[in-house]
Design an enzyme around this catalytic site. Structure first.
Site, PDB file in Angstrom:
ATOM      1  N   ARG A  95       0.496  -1.266   0.221  1.00 14.79           N
ATOM      2  CA  ARG A  95      -0.161   0.078  -0.117  1.00 14.79           C
ATOM      3  C   ARG A  95       0.969   1.062   0.039  1.00 14.79           C
ATOM      4  NH1 ARG A  95      -3.163  -2.899  -1.571  1.00 14.79           N
ATOM      5  NH2 ARG A  95      -5.290  -3.158  -1.240  1.00 14.79           N
TER       6      ARG A  95
ATOM      7  N   GLU B 294      -3.998   8.286  -5.157  1.00 15.00           N
ATOM      8  CA  GLU B 294      -4.282   7.929  -6.194  1.00 15.00           C
ATOM      9  C   GLU B 294      -5.408   8.091  -6.720  1.00 15.00           C
ATOM     10  OE1 GLU B 294      -1.614   3.309  -4.914  1.00 15.00           O
ATOM     11  OE2 GLU B 294      -4.575   3.381  -4.822  1.00 15.00           O
TER      12      GLU B 294
ATOM     13  N   HIS C 235      -0.671   1.470  -9.750  1.00 11.15           N
ATOM     14  CA  HIS C 235      -1.793   0.313  -9.091  1.00 11.15           C
ATOM     15  C   HIS C 235      -2.290  -1.136  -9.761  1.00 11.15           C
ATOM     16  CE1 HIS C 235      -4.223  -0.141  -4.994  1.00 11.15           C
ATOM     17  NE2 HIS C 235      -3.456  -1.001  -5.692  1.00 11.15           N
TER      18      HIS C 235
END
Length: 307
Positions: free
Chosen positions: A233, A261, A283
């Site tokens: 993360r 993000e 991601h």
């Protein structure tokens, strides 16, 4: 049954027709915070990947019976409020394990093999003008015989460790929770892992124990030429520290996750000088076609099992 899907754009081209067999479906590609309440009104089931569902949303939606998080992490839902209001919340675990493991090695080999450099050497015509048949200007090393440190020994961490071992690496691990243990690999503390490992990959959740786990001082202790990969993360590694140290030390970083993000436009990582030492993907480690298919199938099963 009234089903509302709030952020289907995150599923890409994945077939969502299975939801239609369960009831009346209303879907939105994206949902901003100011539209969430309006869109879930009268819904019995809400499916969200990253859209935030608050206590106020739940209180204003008396029809709501089930919130399906199309992900493993459920930090975008007020779980205490859901319990208080007798609203069931279900997530999906394990659907992207193989995808994340594969992307870990994809990132490693891109950095380890200097793929950006060699691809450009060929495509810009430099190789065509070479006096020899090869190019050894950017040395790379084998995984075999290297020390690989795993931070976070959950299912993904164990999968990476097993493949790293198959490549001939000596595998060490640091359990961020202190709970996960195995005799298959060598357990160590974080300081020793950072100082001794050639490759370090992070597969831990973000919590009080892992937030800012690797800051500038910790990264300074890494070996010269080390490769650090974060597929856990954003927030586990201080990104400002990466932006600073990458231009000061021979160290490589592969990041699939960031603190915010999408990445902000003025992020310091976009201004580093040693760009070949940094590989960032948006991601995507979880997004193989197979993983997304498993995810949607599991969400559908979660709905079926609740009604």
């Amino acid at each position: 049954m009234q089903i509302t899907l709030l952020d289907t754009l995150t599923f890409g081209s994945t077939d969502l027709k299975g939801f239609n067999d369960l009831g009346n479906v209303t879907s939105y590609e994206t949902t901003s915070s100011d539209l969430t309440q309006e869109r879930i009104t009268n819904a019995e089931v809400v499916v969200t990947n990253k859209v935030l569902i608050t206590k106020e949303h739940m209180q204003k939606t008396p029809s709501l019976k089930l919130i399906c998080v199309a992900a493993t992490g459920m930090n975008n839902v007020d779980l205490e409020a859901a319990k208080e209001l007798n609203i069931e919340v279900k997530n999906v675990a394990g659907y992207s394990t193989d995808s994340v493991i594969q992307h870990t090695f994809s990132m490693l080999f891109y950095l380890l093999g200097h793929s950006r450099y060699y691809d450009e050497v060929v495509k810009d015509g430099t190789y065509s003008r070479s006096p020899i048949f090869t190019d050894v200007s950017q040395p790379f090393f084998e995984v075999k015989g290297k020390k690989w440190g795993i931070i976070g020994l959950g299912e993904i961490g164990r999968g990476v460790a097993n493949i790293a071992k198959a490549f001939g690496a000596e595998v060490f691990y640091y359990s961020t929770s202190g709970v996960n243990r195995t005799e298959d690999f060598q357990r160590t503390n974080l300081d020793e892992l950072l100082k001794t490992c050639d490759i370090i990959s992070i597969h831990a959740p973000l919590n009080d124990k892992t937030n800012n786990l690797l800051d500038y001082e910790q990264l300074l202790t890494c070996k010269d030429g080390a490769t650090v990969l974060n597929l856990g993360r954003g927030g586990i590694i201080n990104e400002e520290a990466i932006a600073k140290i990458i231009d000061e030390k021979n160290i490589f970083f592969g990041l699939d996750v960031l603190t915010k993000e999408p990445m902000r436009e003025n992020h310091p990582l976009l201004s580093v000088k040693n760009r070949d030492s940094l590989y960032i993907t948006p991601h995507i480690a979880w997004t193989s076609v197979e993983a997304r298919d498993k995810l949607i199938a599991s969400v559908i099963e979660n709905i079926k099992s609740s009604f």
